[in-house]
Write a protein that holds these residues in place. Structure first.
Motif, PDB file in Angstrom:
ATOM      1  N   ALA A  32      30.549  69.564  89.806  1.00  0.00           N
ATOM      2  CA  ALA A  32      30.856  70.684  90.704  1.00  0.00           C
ATOM      3  C   ALA A  32      29.581  71.339  91.218  1.00  0.00           C
ATOM      4  O   ALA A  32      29.492  71.709  92.399  1.00  0.00           O
ATOM      5  CB  ALA A  32      31.722  71.709  89.984  1.00  0.00           C
ATOM      6  N   ALA A  33      28.585  71.475  90.357  1.00  0.00           N
ATOM      7  CA  ALA A  33      27.315  72.079  90.783  1.00  0.00           C
ATOM      8  C   ALA A  33      26.614  71.196  91.811  1.00  0.00           C
ATOM      9  O   ALA A  33      26.097  71.702  92.815  1.00  0.00           O
ATOM     10  CB  ALA A  33      26.414  72.300  89.572  1.00  0.00           C
ATOM     11  N   VAL A  34      26.614  69.892  91.586  1.00  0.00           N
ATOM     12  CA  VAL A  34      25.994  68.975  92.543  1.00  0.00           C
ATOM     13  C   VAL A  34      26.740  69.030  93.876  1.00  0.00           C
ATOM     14  O   VAL A  34      26.119  69.061  94.947  1.00  0.00           O
ATOM     15  CB  VAL A  34      25.958  67.537  91.981  1.00  0.00           C
ATOM     16  CG1 VAL A  34      25.583  66.534  93.049  1.00  0.00           C
ATOM     17  CG2 VAL A  34      24.992  67.464  90.806  1.00  0.00           C
ATOM     18  N   ALA A  35      28.067  69.073  93.823  1.00  0.00           N
ATOM     19  CA  ALA A  35      28.859  69.155  95.054  1.00  0.00           C
ATOM     20  C   ALA A  35      28.558  70.446  95.810  1.00  0.00           C
ATOM     21  O   ALA A  35      28.476  70.438  97.045  1.00  0.00           O
ATOM     22  CB  ALA A  35      30.343  69.061  94.725  1.00  0.00           C
ATOM     23  N   ALA A  36      28.378  71.545  95.100  1.00  0.00           N
ATOM     24  CA  ALA A  36      28.063  72.817  95.750  1.00  0.00           C
ATOM     25  C   ALA A  36      26.697  72.767  96.432  1.00  0.00           C
ATOM     26  O   ALA A  36      26.536  73.266  97.554  1.00  0.00           O
ATOM     27  CB  ALA A  36      28.105  73.945  94.729  1.00  0.00           C
ATOM     28  N   MET A  71      29.662  67.367  69.542  1.00  0.00           N
ATOM     29  CA  MET A  71      30.456  67.939  70.625  1.00  0.00           C
ATOM     30  C   MET A  71      31.826  67.269  70.662  1.00  0.00           C
ATOM     31  O   MET A  71      31.939  66.077  70.462  1.00  0.00           O
ATOM     32  CB  MET A  71      29.770  67.677  71.968  1.00  0.00           C
ATOM     33  CG  MET A  71      29.017  68.809  72.513  1.00  0.00           C
ATOM     34  SD  MET A  71      28.587  68.418  74.240  1.00  0.00           S
ATOM     35  CE  MET A  71      27.550  69.761  74.569  1.00  0.00           C
ATOM     36  N   LYS A  72      32.814  68.063  70.967  1.00  0.00           N
ATOM     37  CA  LYS A  72      34.148  67.499  71.114  1.00  0.00           C
ATOM     38  C   LYS A  72      34.269  66.789  72.454  1.00  0.00           C
ATOM     39  O   LYS A  72      33.504  67.048  73.378  1.00  0.00           O
ATOM     40  CB  LYS A  72      35.196  68.604  71.023  1.00  0.00           C
ATOM     41  CG  LYS A  72      35.316  69.222  69.652  1.00  0.00           C
ATOM     42  CD  LYS A  72      36.433  70.232  69.631  1.00  0.00           C
ATOM     43  CE  LYS A  72      36.563  70.856  68.264  1.00  0.00           C
ATOM     44  NZ  LYS A  72      37.607  71.864  68.247  1.00  0.00           N
ATOM     45  N   LYS A  73      35.253  65.911  72.539  1.00  0.00           N
ATOM     46  CA  LYS A  73      35.457  65.158  73.773  1.00  0.00           C
ATOM     47  C   LYS A  73      35.787  66.100  74.934  1.00  0.00           C
ATOM     48  O   LYS A  73      35.319  65.919  76.054  1.00  0.00           O
ATOM     49  CB  LYS A  73      36.575  64.143  73.574  1.00  0.00           C
ATOM     50  CG  LYS A  73      36.769  63.234  74.759  1.00  0.00           C
ATOM     51  CD  LYS A  73      37.840  62.191  74.483  1.00  0.00           C
ATOM     52  CE  LYS A  73      37.987  61.291  75.684  1.00  0.00           C
ATOM     53  NZ  LYS A  73      39.011  60.268  75.481  1.00  0.00           N
ATOM     54  N   GLY A  74      36.568  67.143  74.684  1.00  0.00           N
ATOM     55  CA  GLY A  74      36.950  68.101  75.734  1.00  0.00           C
ATOM     56  C   GLY A  74      35.766  68.866  76.279  1.00  0.00           C
ATOM     57  O   GLY A  74      35.678  69.125  77.474  1.00  0.00           O
ATOM     58  N   SER A  75      34.830  69.228  75.405  1.00  0.00           N
ATOM     59  CA  SER A  75      33.673  69.994  75.879  1.00  0.00           C
ATOM     60  C   SER A  75      32.709  69.102  76.667  1.00  0.00           C
ATOM     61  O   SER A  75      32.077  69.563  77.612  1.00  0.00           O
ATOM     62  CB  SER A  75      32.962  70.665  74.711  1.00  0.00           C
ATOM     63  OG  SER A  75      32.442  69.708  73.816  1.00  0.00           O
ATOM     64  N   LYS A  76      32.610  67.823  76.288  1.00  0.00           N
ATOM     65  CA  LYS A  76      31.783  66.901  77.072  1.00  0.00           C
ATOM     66  C   LYS A  76      32.357  66.736  78.470  1.00  0.00           C
ATOM     67  O   LYS A  76      31.611  66.697  79.456  1.00  0.00           O
ATOM     68  CB  LYS A  76      31.702  65.537  76.393  1.00  0.00           C
ATOM     69  CG  LYS A  76      30.827  65.504  75.169  1.00  0.00           C
ATOM     70  CD  LYS A  76      30.762  64.104  74.595  1.00  0.00           C
ATOM     71  CE  LYS A  76      29.920  64.070  73.345  1.00  0.00           C
ATOM     72  NZ  LYS A  76      29.881  62.720  72.752  1.00  0.00           N
ATOM     73  N   LEU A  77      33.674  66.645  78.548  1.00  0.00           N
ATOM     74  CA  LEU A  77      34.332  66.516  79.851  1.00  0.00           C
ATOM     75  C   LEU A  77      34.108  67.774  80.687  1.00  0.00           C
ATOM     76  O   LEU A  77      33.840  67.683  81.886  1.00  0.00           O
ATOM     77  CB  LEU A  77      35.831  66.260  79.662  1.00  0.00           C
ATOM     78  CG  LEU A  77      36.653  66.063  80.927  1.00  0.00           C
ATOM     79  CD1 LEU A  77      36.167  64.814  81.666  1.00  0.00           C
ATOM     80  CD2 LEU A  77      38.121  65.937  80.592  1.00  0.00           C
ATOM     81  N   ALA A  78      34.171  68.932  80.066  1.00  0.00           N
ATOM     82  CA  ALA A  78      33.950  70.188  80.792  1.00  0.00           C
ATOM     83  C   ALA A  78      32.526  70.263  81.324  1.00  0.00           C
ATOM     84  O   ALA A  78      32.302  70.709  82.456  1.00  0.00           O
ATOM     85  CB  ALA A  78      34.250  71.371  79.877  1.00  0.00           C
ATOM     86  N   VAL A  79      31.557  69.825  80.533  1.00  0.00           N
ATOM     87  CA  VAL A  79      30.164  69.831  80.977  1.00  0.00           C
ATOM     88  C   VAL A  79      29.989  68.868  82.142  1.00  0.00           C
ATOM     89  O   VAL A  79      29.332  69.188  83.143  1.00  0.00           O
ATOM     90  CB  VAL A  79      29.221  69.465  79.809  1.00  0.00           C
ATOM     91  CG1 VAL A  79      27.813  69.190  80.312  1.00  0.00           C
ATOM     92  CG2 VAL A  79      29.208  70.566  78.772  1.00  0.00           C
ATOM     93  N   PHE A  80      30.582  67.684  82.039  1.00  0.00           N
ATOM     94  CA  PHE A  80      30.493  66.695  83.123  1.00  0.00           C
ATOM     95  C   PHE A  80      31.115  67.233  84.409  1.00  0.00           C
ATOM     96  O   PHE A  80      30.515  67.121  85.484  1.00  0.00           O
ATOM     97  CB  PHE A  80      31.196  65.399  82.692  1.00  0.00           C
ATOM     98  CG  PHE A  80      31.199  64.346  83.759  1.00  0.00           C
ATOM     99  CD1 PHE A  80      30.032  63.675  84.075  1.00  0.00           C
ATOM    100  CD2 PHE A  80      32.355  64.047  84.459  1.00  0.00           C
ATOM    101  CE1 PHE A  80      30.022  62.704  85.063  1.00  0.00           C
ATOM    102  CE2 PHE A  80      32.355  63.080  85.444  1.00  0.00           C
ATOM    103  CZ  PHE A  80      31.186  62.408  85.748  1.00  0.00           C
TER     104      PHE A  80
END
Length: 49
Positions: free
Chosen positions: A15-19, A1-10
Motif C-alpha cells: 500500500a505504501a509503494v502504491a501511494a 512473527m505470526k502469519k497474520g502479522s507478516k501478511l499485514a506488514v506485506f
C-alpha cells in the motif's frame, strides 16, 4: 512473527509503494499538463502577432 502479522506488514508495504507511485504519477501528469499549457499559450501569442 505470526502469519497474520507478516501478511499485514506485506500489505502495508504494498500500500505504501502504491501511494508513492500514485503521488509520483500525479506530479508528473501535472507538470506535463503545465508544459502543454505553456506551449499552447506561446503558440497562441505567436499566431496572434
Amino acid at each position: 512473527m505470526k502469519k497474520g502479522s507478516k501478511l499485514a506488514v506485506f500489505i502495508g508495504i504494498v500500500a505504501a509503494v502504491a501511494a508513492v507511485v500514485a503521488a509520483l504519477s500525479a506530479v508528473l501528469l501535472y507538470l506535463d499538463k503545465k508544459k502543454d499549457d505553456e506551449e499552447l499559450e506561446h503558440y497562441l501569442d505567436c499566431s496572434i502577432q
